[in-house]
Design a protein around this motif. Structure first.
Motif, PDB file in Angstrom:
ATOM      1  N   GLN A 118     -10.636 -12.837  14.085  1.00  0.00           N
ATOM      2  CA  GLN A 118      -9.871 -11.775  14.727  1.00  0.00           C
ATOM      3  C   GLN A 118      -8.389 -11.876  14.390  1.00  0.00           C
ATOM      4  O   GLN A 118      -7.729 -10.868  14.134  1.00  0.00           O
ATOM      5  CB  GLN A 118     -10.065 -11.827  16.245  1.00  0.00           C
ATOM      6  N   LEU A 119      -7.865 -13.103  14.348  1.00  0.00           N
ATOM      7  CA  LEU A 119      -6.457 -13.293  14.008  1.00  0.00           C
ATOM      8  C   LEU A 119      -6.178 -12.919  12.562  1.00  0.00           C
ATOM      9  O   LEU A 119      -5.122 -12.354  12.246  1.00  0.00           O
ATOM     10  CB  LEU A 119      -6.031 -14.738  14.285  1.00  0.00           C
ATOM     11  N   ARG A 120      -7.103 -13.220  11.642  1.00  0.00           N
ATOM     12  CA  ARG A 120      -6.935 -12.815  10.248  1.00  0.00           C
ATOM     13  C   ARG A 120      -6.880 -11.296  10.131  1.00  0.00           C
ATOM     14  O   ARG A 120      -6.039 -10.743   9.423  1.00  0.00           O
ATOM     15  CB  ARG A 120      -8.057 -13.382   9.377  1.00  0.00           C
ATOM     16  N   ALA A 121      -7.775 -10.606  10.837  1.00  0.00           N
ATOM     17  CA  ALA A 121      -7.780  -9.136  10.816  1.00  0.00           C
ATOM     18  C   ALA A 121      -6.474  -8.594  11.386  1.00  0.00           C
ATOM     19  O   ALA A 121      -5.889  -7.654  10.836  1.00  0.00           O
ATOM     20  CB  ALA A 121      -8.975  -8.611  11.600  1.00  0.00           C
ATOM     21  N   PHE A 122      -5.978  -9.180  12.477  1.00  0.00           N
ATOM     22  CA  PHE A 122      -4.726  -8.745  13.074  1.00  0.00           C
ATOM     23  C   PHE A 122      -3.566  -8.987  12.119  1.00  0.00           C
ATOM     24  O   PHE A 122      -2.664  -8.141  11.986  1.00  0.00           O
ATOM     25  CB  PHE A 122      -4.518  -9.466  14.407  1.00  0.00           C
ATOM     26  N   ASP A 123      -3.570 -10.134  11.418  1.00  0.00           N
ATOM     27  CA  ASP A 123      -2.524 -10.435  10.445  1.00  0.00           C
ATOM     28  C   ASP A 123      -2.532  -9.411   9.308  1.00  0.00           C
ATOM     29  O   ASP A 123      -1.471  -8.966   8.864  1.00  0.00           O
ATOM     30  CB  ASP A 123      -2.711 -11.853   9.889  1.00  0.00           C
ATOM     31  N   GLU A 124      -3.715  -9.015   8.855  1.00  0.00           N
ATOM     32  CA  GLU A 124      -3.804  -7.990   7.805  1.00  0.00           C
ATOM     33  C   GLU A 124      -3.239  -6.662   8.299  1.00  0.00           C
ATOM     34  O   GLU A 124      -2.545  -5.960   7.553  1.00  0.00           O
ATOM     35  CB  GLU A 124      -5.250  -7.820   7.356  1.00  0.00           C
ATOM     36  N   GLN A 125      -3.522  -6.316   9.550  1.00  0.00           N
ATOM     37  CA  GLN A 125      -2.982  -5.075  10.116  1.00  0.00           C
ATOM     38  C   GLN A 125      -1.462  -5.121  10.201  1.00  0.00           C
ATOM     39  O   GLN A 125      -0.776  -4.135   9.884  1.00  0.00           O
ATOM     40  CB  GLN A 125      -3.583  -4.818  11.496  1.00  0.00           C
ATOM     41  N   LEU A 126      -0.922  -6.275  10.600  1.00  0.00           N
ATOM     42  CA  LEU A 126       0.532  -6.422  10.669  1.00  0.00           C
ATOM     43  C   LEU A 126       1.163  -6.337   9.281  1.00  0.00           C
ATOM     44  O   LEU A 126       2.230  -5.736   9.111  1.00  0.00           O
ATOM     45  CB  LEU A 126       0.908  -7.742  11.339  1.00  0.00           C
ATOM     46  N   ALA A 127       0.512  -6.931   8.294  1.00  0.00           N
ATOM     47  CA  ALA A 127       1.027  -6.864   6.922  1.00  0.00           C
ATOM     48  C   ALA A 127       1.044  -5.417   6.425  1.00  0.00           C
ATOM     49  O   ALA A 127       2.004  -4.980   5.780  1.00  0.00           O
ATOM     50  CB  ALA A 127       0.182  -7.739   5.999  1.00  0.00           C
ATOM     51  N   THR A 128      -0.003  -4.653   6.740  1.00  0.00           N
ATOM     52  CA  THR A 128      -0.056  -3.246   6.348  1.00  0.00           C
ATOM     53  C   THR A 128       1.058  -2.459   7.031  1.00  0.00           C
ATOM     54  O   THR A 128       1.741  -1.644   6.391  1.00  0.00           O
ATOM     55  CB  THR A 128      -1.431  -2.648   6.705  1.00  0.00           C
ATOM     56  N   LEU A 129       1.268  -2.702   8.303  1.00  0.00           N
ATOM     57  CA  LEU A 129       2.337  -2.027   9.035  1.00  0.00           C
ATOM     58  C   LEU A 129       3.695  -2.362   8.432  1.00  0.00           C
ATOM     59  O   LEU A 129       4.538  -1.481   8.233  1.00  0.00           O
ATOM     60  CB  LEU A 129       2.285  -2.415  10.509  1.00  0.00           C
ATOM     61  N   GLU A 130       3.918  -3.634   8.122  1.00  0.00           N
ATOM     62  CA  GLU A 130       5.184  -4.060   7.525  1.00  0.00           C
ATOM     63  C   GLU A 130       5.399  -3.381   6.177  1.00  0.00           C
ATOM     64  O   GLU A 130       6.498  -2.883   5.891  1.00  0.00           O
ATOM     65  CB  GLU A 130       5.183  -5.583   7.357  1.00  0.00           C
ATOM     66  N   THR A 131       4.357  -3.318   5.370  1.00  0.00           N
ATOM     67  CA  THR A 131       4.449  -2.681   4.059  1.00  0.00           C
ATOM     68  C   THR A 131       4.774  -1.192   4.203  1.00  0.00           C
ATOM     69  O   THR A 131       5.578  -0.649   3.433  1.00  0.00           O
ATOM     70  CB  THR A 131       3.127  -2.860   3.285  1.00  0.00           C
ATOM     71  N   ASN A 132       4.173  -0.547   5.178  1.00  0.00           N
ATOM     72  CA  ASN A 132       4.407   0.885   5.379  1.00  0.00           C
ATOM     73  C   ASN A 132       5.774   1.183   5.989  1.00  0.00           C
ATOM     74  O   ASN A 132       6.281   2.288   5.819  1.00  0.00           O
ATOM     75  CB  ASN A 132       3.307   1.491   6.249  1.00  0.00           C
ATOM     76  N   LEU A 133       6.361   0.235   6.693  1.00  0.00           N
ATOM     77  CA  LEU A 133       7.674   0.458   7.303  1.00  0.00           C
ATOM     78  C   LEU A 133       8.837   0.170   6.356  1.00  0.00           C
ATOM     79  O   LEU A 133       9.956   0.617   6.610  1.00  0.00           O
ATOM     80  CB  LEU A 133       7.817  -0.385   8.575  1.00  0.00           C
ATOM     81  N   ARG A 134       8.623  -0.544   5.268  1.00  0.00           N
ATOM     82  CA  ARG A 134       9.699  -0.858   4.319  1.00  0.00           C
ATOM     83  C   ARG A 134      10.368   0.408   3.778  1.00  0.00           C
ATOM     84  O   ARG A 134      11.598   0.488   3.772  1.00  0.00           O
ATOM     85  CB  ARG A 134       9.180  -1.714   3.157  1.00  0.00           C
ATOM     86  N   PRO A 135       9.597   1.409   3.295  1.00  0.00           N
ATOM     87  CA  PRO A 135      10.261   2.627   2.805  1.00  0.00           C
ATOM     88  C   PRO A 135      11.069   3.334   3.907  1.00  0.00           C
ATOM     89  O   PRO A 135      12.124   3.911   3.644  1.00  0.00           O
ATOM     90  CB  PRO A 135       9.109   3.517   2.336  1.00  0.00           C
ATOM     91  N   PHE A 136      10.568   3.289   5.148  1.00  0.00           N
ATOM     92  CA  PHE A 136      11.296   3.901   6.252  1.00  0.00           C
ATOM     93  C   PHE A 136      12.639   3.211   6.450  1.00  0.00           C
ATOM     94  O   PHE A 136      13.650   3.864   6.743  1.00  0.00           O
ATOM     95  CB  PHE A 136      10.449   3.842   7.523  1.00  0.00           C
ATOM     96  N   LEU A 137      12.677   1.890   6.294  1.00  0.00           N
ATOM     97  CA  LEU A 137      13.927   1.141   6.398  1.00  0.00           C
ATOM     98  C   LEU A 137      14.909   1.602   5.329  1.00  0.00           C
ATOM     99  O   LEU A 137      16.092   1.852   5.610  1.00  0.00           O
ATOM    100  CB  LEU A 137      13.670  -0.363   6.272  1.00  0.00           C
ATOM    101  N   GLU A 138      14.443   1.760   4.099  1.00  0.00           N
ATOM    102  CA  GLU A 138      15.315   2.227   3.013  1.00  0.00           C
ATOM    103  C   GLU A 138      15.820   3.637   3.304  1.00  0.00           C
ATOM    104  O   GLU A 138      16.993   3.952   3.098  1.00  0.00           O
ATOM    105  CB  GLU A 138      14.572   2.175   1.676  1.00  0.00           C
ATOM    106  N   TRP A 139      14.940   4.506   3.795  1.00  0.00           N
ATOM    107  CA  TRP A 139      15.338   5.871   4.117  1.00  0.00           C
ATOM    108  C   TRP A 139      16.387   5.877   5.228  1.00  0.00           C
ATOM    109  O   TRP A 139      17.360   6.622   5.184  1.00  0.00           O
ATOM    110  CB  TRP A 139      14.097   6.670   4.541  1.00  0.00           C
ATOM    111  N   THR A 140      16.190   5.006   6.261  1.00  0.00           N
ATOM    112  CA  THR A 140      17.136   4.925   7.369  1.00  0.00           C
ATOM    113  C   THR A 140      18.493   4.461   6.876  1.00  0.00           C
ATOM    114  O   THR A 140      19.536   4.982   7.301  1.00  0.00           O
ATOM    115  CB  THR A 140      16.602   3.973   8.458  1.00  0.00           C
ATOM    116  N   ARG A 141      18.533   3.504   5.975  1.00  0.00           N
ATOM    117  CA  ARG A 141      19.814   3.035   5.405  1.00  0.00           C
ATOM    118  C   ARG A 141      20.501   4.160   4.625  1.00  0.00           C
ATOM    119  O   ARG A 141      21.715   4.343   4.735  1.00  0.00           O
ATOM    120  CB  ARG A 141      19.574   1.826   4.489  1.00  0.00           C
ATOM    121  N   THR A 142      19.709   4.876   3.851  1.00  0.00           N
ATOM    122  CA  THR A 142      20.267   5.988   3.083  1.00  0.00           C
ATOM    123  C   THR A 142      20.826   7.049   4.027  1.00  0.00           C
ATOM    124  O   THR A 142      21.923   7.580   3.824  1.00  0.00           O
ATOM    125  CB  THR A 142      19.194   6.601   2.162  1.00  0.00           C
TER     126      THR A 142
END
Length: 128
Positions: A83-107
């Motif tokens: 269960q923790l491995r699955a949760f870690d994968e979900q967090l990694a996906t969320l982090e990956t998807n939020l990176r472009p939003f961070l760049e857009w927010t800076r811009t």
């Protein structure tokens, strides 16, 4: 006096055979208690048993119960790990998807800063 014990009041064994009989009876009570504690069917304290369970048999049962409990706990830990491995994968996906939003927010923050400089009123002019 009250604390004195006289020869006539003694309740101990009168001869070695009586002592041996009392020791045997005590041993049978102990064995009956062990088998009752181990859950042997038909055993009652004080009942003479033909083949009572020995302490090593009880220890083996206790060890078996302990090992069963440990196996169950390990299975729980393995399930939790999955269960923790699955949760870690979900967090990694969320982090990956939020990176472009961070760049857009800076811009966007840069654009806002530029716009604020553009719309700032001029100071030091000749006022009316």
């Amino acid at each position: 006096m009250m604390g004195d014990v006289s020869e006539s009041g003694a309740t101990g064994p009168q001869n070695p055979a009586d002592l041996a009989g009392q020791l045997r009876a005590a041993a049978e009570r102990v064995m009956a208690g062990w088998t009752a504690a181990a859950g042997v069917p038909g055993s009652r304290p004080g009942q003479a048993l033909v083949n009572p369970a020995m302490p090593a048999t009880m220890t083996a049962r206790q060890m078996e119960a302990l090992l069963d409990d440990l196996a169950a706990r390990r299975a729980q830990v393995q399930a939790l790990s999955a269960q923790l491995r699955a949760f870690d994968e979900q967090l990694a996906t969320l982090e990956t998807n939020l990176r472009p939003f961070l760049e857009w927010t800076r811009t966007w923050a840069g654009v806002e800063g530029a716009m604020a400089d553009f719309w700032r009123p001029l100071t030091g002019g000749s006022g009316t």
